[in-house]
Design an enzyme around this catalytic site. Sequence first.
Site, mmCIF file in Angstrom:
data_model
loop_
_atom_site.group_PDB
_atom_site.id
_atom_site.type_symbol
_atom_site.label_atom_id
_atom_site.label_comp_id
_atom_site.label_asym_id
_atom_site.label_seq_id
_atom_site.Cartn_x
_atom_site.Cartn_y
_atom_site.Cartn_z
ATOM 1 N NE ARG A 156 39.762 1.721 90.743
ATOM 2 C CZ ARG A 156 38.591 1.429 90.174
ATOM 3 N NH1 ARG A 156 38.559 1.013 88.914
ATOM 4 N NH2 ARG A 156 37.465 1.555 90.839
ATOM 5 C CB CYS A 214 35.198 -0.161 86.659
ATOM 6 S SG CYS A 214 35.851 -0.712 88.236
#
Length: 232
Positions: free
Chosen positions: A134, A51
């Site tokens: 995601r 991330c």
Amino acid sequence: MENQIYPMPRIGDEAPEFTAITTQGNINFPSDYTGKWKILFSHPADFTPVCTSEFMTFASMQKDYDALNCQLVGLSIDGLFSHIAWLRTIKEKIEYKGMKDVEVTFPLIEDITMEVSKRYGMVQPGESSTKAVRAVFFIDPKNVIRTIIYYPLSIGRNFDEIKRVLIALQTSDNFGVALPADWRPGDDVIVPPAGSCGAAKSRMAGEEGITCYDWFFCTKRLSKEEVESKLG
Ligand code: BEZ
């Protein structure tokens, strides 16, 4: 409502509305950004390596998205103070692949209730019931969902592809064309198919400026300059 089950959003649906607390203040989504393109994307957790690499990459492209009239909006199931601390760490401490001093200026939503992530189908229990996958939602200026991409927790997204999709959506709208595999600005584009036997015959007989591989598969040139003149 805590246990409400929502249908997965689909391409062509109106973007579900919500209000949220973010690192840039409260927002009403999508109405605060009507008239702009929006990319609403989720990440599994703050202070995690994939991330962090993604946020640094996306934030470094901020000027490109401004030029494309596109608002980036991030989301995870973390709280606001975690978001603030993580973004401060990214700016102050992390240098990665030549990126450093990266300031994330787009809003990052706190979604500790999971209300927004569930509404957008970002929580996919087979992958994780405590983290958002995601997800990437491309939402047009009229607030209609135009593209959805999902990646699993373990794989970072391709941010060149995300920008390519946004440019392709704008080009498809601006010029009324479809775009072939791996299209990039400057490549030939696909013209709408012949709608009658006569049109199919005339296409195959040869039409000025059109290349046909068969009657249903014809392309024409669209210069990079023409594409770029209409983006945003
Ligand atoms: C990461 O961003 O590194 C990550 C987050 C959740 C699960 C796996 C990886």
